[in-house]
Design a protein around this motif. Sequence first.
Motif, PDB file in Angstrom:
ATOM      1  N   HIS A 193       0.828  -1.198   0.000  1.00  0.00           N
ATOM      2  CA  HIS A 193       0.000   0.000   0.000  1.00  0.00           C
ATOM      3  C   HIS A 193       0.871   1.260   0.000  1.00  0.00           C
ATOM      4  N   SER A 215      -4.950  -4.872  -1.149  1.00  0.00           N
ATOM      5  CA  SER A 215      -6.263  -4.233  -1.207  1.00  0.00           C
ATOM      6  C   SER A 215      -6.854  -4.218  -2.606  1.00  0.00           C
ATOM      7  N   SER A 221      -6.773   1.334  -5.499  1.00  0.00           N
ATOM      8  CA  SER A 221      -6.974   1.573  -4.085  1.00  0.00           C
ATOM      9  C   SER A 221      -7.797   2.830  -3.866  1.00  0.00           C
TER      10      SER A 221
END
Length: 353
Positions: free
Chosen positions: A93, A117, A294
């Motif tokens: 991330h 994610s 994301s």
Amino acid sequence: MARAYLDFNATAPVRPEAKAAMIAAMDLVGNPSSVHSEGRAAKAAVEKAREQVAIAVGCKPVEVIFTGGATEAAMVLDRLPGNPGVAVQGTAHDCLWAHRSDSADNASVYAMGLANSETGVIADVPRKVDGAWQVGTQSFEYLLLDVVQAIGRVPFAFGWSGADMALISAHKFGGPKGVGALILRQGIDTAPLTLGGGHEMGRRSGTENVVGIAGFGAAIEAAMSDLEQGKWARVEKLRDTLEAAIVAEAKDTIFVGKDARRLPNTACFAAPGWKGETQVMQLDLAGFAVSAGSACSSGKVKVSRVLQAMGYDDVTASSAIRVSLGPDTTEDEISRFTDAWLARHEKFRARAA
């Protein structure tokens, strides 16, 4: 027709248990640092949540440090003794990539996501050999795991992972937004995330968000109950049904991570040439909430760094969308979504011909 929310990896709806806990916490007048009865009552609410989080993630309560979210918790990477260099997993991330050192070869910290994610792909935790974490040919002193997407969806225990640090965010499993936690293994010395009055055992100064923390604790307890009851097995079947319906009619669709171990709720797929943001807008107008990439990068039209790191070309990477289901997603919602996506895919192909 009712909208279908299929963006649980961005944020999950607040659980009833979390709402009830937050409403009760709003009636607590005191500051958790005050020694009078009102202060002790507020402190008790914070400590109850700390215990709930510790039980859920398999750590000691003293290892739970409440923060404003996982992004803030990731600041620990800049607070370790000696300011060691940080190497970051290619698909991690952005909140981890923001702390990546220019020279990763000399890093002594490895930061990675356990479950991605965007794709839902679950990574293997590195092995610890002779006191050092082994990642490829490199050895690291510390390991930080971003378990934001994993908590409540797949089994995880901080203790058995062996990790030194972990990041959690309440809103991913039905808690409020703006509250999270750093799990810091007892005995690791770090500088405070924020300076001030020495709250959170001296790790993060600032009056605790009692209302948010109470909701956090209730939500994680409820999320673990869902996991133990097997609710995500049904979600996984719905996800597989969605993918099967799409590939049956749109055989050129590329499913990211389909053959890898994945979160049970996540489908990431691309129709090369059909821009992901275009799909998201068209589906939104049709009544479906999904994402391209994301959520933390929403509003930014750019190629997915995660998919690039996985080896996909720019055309494919920019054409992917993510559909992420929740415990209450229905068969009807999945059927309506696949019909809507396939209808728009057919129009895209007709225009491209």
